[in-house]
Design an enzyme around this catalytic site. Structure first.
Site, PDB file in Angstrom:
ATOM      1  N   GLU A  68     -22.879 -31.618  41.538  1.00  0.00           N
ATOM      2  CA  GLU A  68     -21.910 -31.698  40.456  1.00  0.00           C
ATOM      3  C   GLU A  68     -20.597 -31.076  40.945  1.00  0.00           C
ATOM      4  O   GLU A  68     -20.608 -30.122  41.711  1.00  0.00           O
ATOM      5  CB  GLU A  68     -22.424 -30.955  39.216  1.00  0.00           C
ATOM      6  N   LYS A  83     -23.181 -41.195  23.144  1.00  0.00           N
ATOM      7  CA  LYS A  83     -22.659 -41.176  24.512  1.00  0.00           C
ATOM      8  C   LYS A  83     -22.294 -42.598  24.954  1.00  0.00           C
ATOM      9  O   LYS A  83     -21.253 -42.816  25.575  1.00  0.00           O
ATOM     10  CB  LYS A  83     -23.763 -40.607  25.417  1.00  0.00           C
ATOM     11  N   GLY A 143     -27.833 -21.526  39.380  1.00  0.00           N
ATOM     12  CA  GLY A 143     -28.125 -22.101  38.066  1.00  0.00           C
ATOM     13  C   GLY A 143     -27.981 -23.606  38.132  1.00  0.00           C
ATOM     14  O   GLY A 143     -28.119 -24.202  39.201  1.00  0.00           O
ATOM     15  N   PHE A 192     -24.481 -22.097  51.749  1.00  0.00           N
ATOM     16  CA  PHE A 192     -25.475 -21.557  50.815  1.00  0.00           C
ATOM     17  C   PHE A 192     -25.937 -20.143  51.171  1.00  0.00           C
ATOM     18  O   PHE A 192     -27.071 -19.760  50.930  1.00  0.00           O
ATOM     19  CB  PHE A 192     -26.655 -22.536  50.644  1.00  0.00           C
ATOM     20  N   LEU A 193     -25.015 -19.392  51.761  1.00  0.00           N
ATOM     21  CA  LEU A 193     -25.276 -17.967  51.991  1.00  0.00           C
ATOM     22  C   LEU A 193     -24.270 -17.137  51.203  1.00  0.00           C
ATOM     23  O   LEU A 193     -23.947 -16.021  51.591  1.00  0.00           O
ATOM     24  CB  LEU A 193     -25.182 -17.628  53.480  1.00  0.00           C
ATOM     25  N   CYS A 197     -30.531 -28.406  38.393  1.00  0.00           N
ATOM     26  CA  CYS A 197     -31.373 -28.847  39.508  1.00  0.00           C
ATOM     27  C   CYS A 197     -32.192 -27.715  40.108  1.00  0.00           C
ATOM     28  O   CYS A 197     -33.422 -27.731  40.049  1.00  0.00           O
ATOM     29  CB  CYS A 197     -30.517 -29.505  40.571  1.00  0.00           C
ATOM     30  N   ASN A 244     -33.905 -29.077  47.860  1.00  0.00           N
ATOM     31  CA  ASN A 244     -33.340 -28.194  46.835  1.00  0.00           C
ATOM     32  C   ASN A 244     -34.008 -26.817  46.879  1.00  0.00           C
ATOM     33  O   ASN A 244     -33.346 -25.789  46.729  1.00  0.00           O
ATOM     34  CB  ASN A 244     -33.501 -28.813  45.447  1.00  0.00           C
ATOM     35  N   LEU A 282     -26.331 -35.669  45.548  1.00  0.00           N
ATOM     36  CA  LEU A 282     -24.972 -35.294  45.153  1.00  0.00           C
ATOM     37  C   LEU A 282     -24.951 -33.978  44.375  1.00  0.00           C
ATOM     38  O   LEU A 282     -25.925 -33.613  43.718  1.00  0.00           O
ATOM     39  CB  LEU A 282     -24.316 -36.402  44.326  1.00  0.00           C
ATOM     40  N   VAL A 334     -25.990 -37.932  37.504  1.00  0.00           N
ATOM     41  CA  VAL A 334     -26.432 -38.763  38.624  1.00  0.00           C
ATOM     42  C   VAL A 334     -26.232 -40.249  38.299  1.00  0.00           C
ATOM     43  O   VAL A 334     -25.664 -41.001  39.099  1.00  0.00           O
ATOM     44  CB  VAL A 334     -27.911 -38.466  38.979  1.00  0.00           C
TER      45      VAL A 334
END
Ligand code: UDX
Length: 459
Positions: free
Chosen positions: A154, A35, A273, A265-266, A276, A224, A152, A11
């Site tokens: 990934e 990092k 997984g 999302f069906l 989030c 979510n 957003l 994010v």
């Protein structure tokens, strides 16, 4: 405007790069020094389509720089907090990183700062932040706290940030609202140089919603959790389809034609997984429990999702009988395609179960193998999908990367020990797989090796 983004995860990094792309002067900080060094040397710590390009473009334009949290606090008039909020063993979100940043802001910042929470946080975190800043502030700091949840995904994070459906801000002062409106103006008006499309298609202006802080925080968790609920719902229906001989793809298609339901999302499969959905559903349940509200519905969403792994492994057991000593080809490790993220990936849970039963796993993923090696050193990592299929008694599709969907099934049929495919995402071209002599097992009653009558009915 001079902006700071604290935390360079999926994010934070996307936010920093995209805010710079739309014209702001951005300072992004990262506390993980390894990092940070990578970012300062122009290396990418994560795989995310287009992100490297946007980072390069904005650095070249001198609008994006990386450094320490202290320097980020000194830089920005508005500070976006994008640090991690991982789950604690009891399901609560661990807010210690947020608290640490708030303390640093209180100690170091002077003048006025707008502190914006972008990490997904439990409702009333903004209120806590306000209290914390007030208790610890030095140097005459004046501040507002706002919530700006990020939606957003990934794999499509740059596209989602630059061309969102909605921008939500939770504010408790007109000044905070004004600043955020200014920050997002190029996105609301869709007026910026788009790095994704050479001829950027005309995008609809996103909806801009202003609420109080508590409501904005809830919007993120509720969104979510709702999407997770849709996935568990269709997975529940998939089980019934298997029991009664229906085809869940067709059921989902028919349901999705109702605009009140929508087709997104069906997609049934091995479950949701990522970093989030699993943690946000858990945290939302905990928030409700603490507030005395009954969220049993979401507990079922979680339970159905957790059962997907066993349900899938049971399909394989039914087919192969004994797993001990069998060679299994696994396609896909990431929790979804176009990312190298393996956090809470159902593929890993499935592999662990198969290993515990003595199977030999040979896996391939286009991006996630490096991250996986330390988590699962006992499996064989292959250089491509064909190697992963060599001598296999079954191929398992666990992440629907596009290269799996265009595999050469004729070639695969010469490589495997036994031509069995378990499609954990109902994503493969079933007819082609079967035409090449494979037995195809999908999710939710989708064919046991021949085309079912229902799948041949054109809608
Ligand atoms: C999600 C939200 O979509 C995003 O708005 C939020 O900001 C962060 O969480 P992300 O975790 O990146 O994004 O991925 P997403 O595409 O939502 O998928 C989540 C999981 O659900 C994946 O494991 C995916 O495979 C699974 N999924 C998704 C399904 O099993 N079926 C579906 O129909 C959709």
């Amino acid at each position: 405007m001079k902006l700071s983004v604290i935390g360079a995860g999926y994010v934070g990094l996307t936010t920093a790069a995209c805010l710079a792309q739309i014209g702001h002067d951005v300072f992004c900080s990262e506390s993980d020094l390894e990092k940070l060094a990578k970012l300062q040397n122009g290396e990418m710590p994560i795989f995310e389509p287009y992100l490297e390009l946007v980072i390069k473009l904005t650095q070249r334009a001198n609008r994006l720089r990386f450094g320490s949290t202290e320097d980020a606090i000194a830089w920005g008039e508005a500070l976006f907090i994008c640090v991690g909020t991982p789950p604690l063993p009891n399901g609560d979100a661990d807010l210690s990183a947020i608290e640490g940043v708030a303390r640093a802001i209180a100690k170091r910042a002077s003048g006025y700062r707008l502190v914006i929470e972008k990490s997904t946080v439990p409702v009333q975190t903004g209120a806590q932040l306000r209290r914390h800043l007030s208790v610890h502030r030095a140097n005459g700091l004046k501040y507002d706290v706002a919530s700006n949840p990020e939606f957003l995904r990934e794999g499509t994070s740059v596209e989602d940030f630059l061309h969102p459906d909605r921008v939500v801000i939770g504010v408790d002062s007109p000044r905070a609202a004004e600043i955020l409106r200014g920050i997002y103006a190029p996105i609301i008006q869709q007026q910026f140089t788009c790095p994704l499309h050479s001829q950027c298609p005309k995008h609809k202006s996103p909806l801009f919603l202003v609420t109080d802080t508590n409501s904005a925080e809830l919007i993120k968790h509720a969104s979510n959790s709702f999407l997770a609920m849709k996935i568990s719902f269709i997975n529940m229906v998939a089980n019934l389809c298997e029991a009664v001989g229906a085809d869940v793809n067709k059921v989902a298609q028919g349901m999705g034609m109702d605009p009140r339901i929508g087709s997104a999302f069906l997609n049934p499969g091995i479950g949701f997984g990522g970093f989030c959905f699993p943690k946000d559903v858990q945290a939302f349940i905990r928030i409700a429990e603490k507030s005395g509200c009954d969220f049993t519905l979401l507990k079922e969403v979680e339970r159905i999702n957790q059962h997907r792994v066993e349900h899938f492994v049971e399909k394989l057991r039914k087919e192969l009988w004994i797993l001990r000593g069998k060679r299994i080809g696994v396609w896909g490790l990431a929790f979804k395609p176009d990312t190298d993220d393996i956090r809470f990936a159902p593929a890993l849970a499935i592999i662990r179960q198969l290993l515990s039963e003595g199977a030999n796993i040979q896996a391939y993923d286009p991006q996630a193998m490096d991250k996986c090696r330390s988590e699962l050193p006992e499996i064989t990592y292959c250089s491509d999908l064909y190697r992963a299929a060599e001598g296999a008694e079954a191929i398992l599709l666990l992440t629907e990367w596009s290269e799996f969907l265009t595999a050469d099934w004729g070639r695969l049929s010469t490589l495997v020990e036994r031509p069995v495919v378990l499609d954990g995402r109902n994503a493969l071209r079933r007819e082609e797989v079967i035409a090449n002599g494979f037995q195809y097992l999908g999710i939710g009653g989708v064919s046991e090796g021949t085309l079912s009558a229902s799948s041949m009915v054109e809608v």
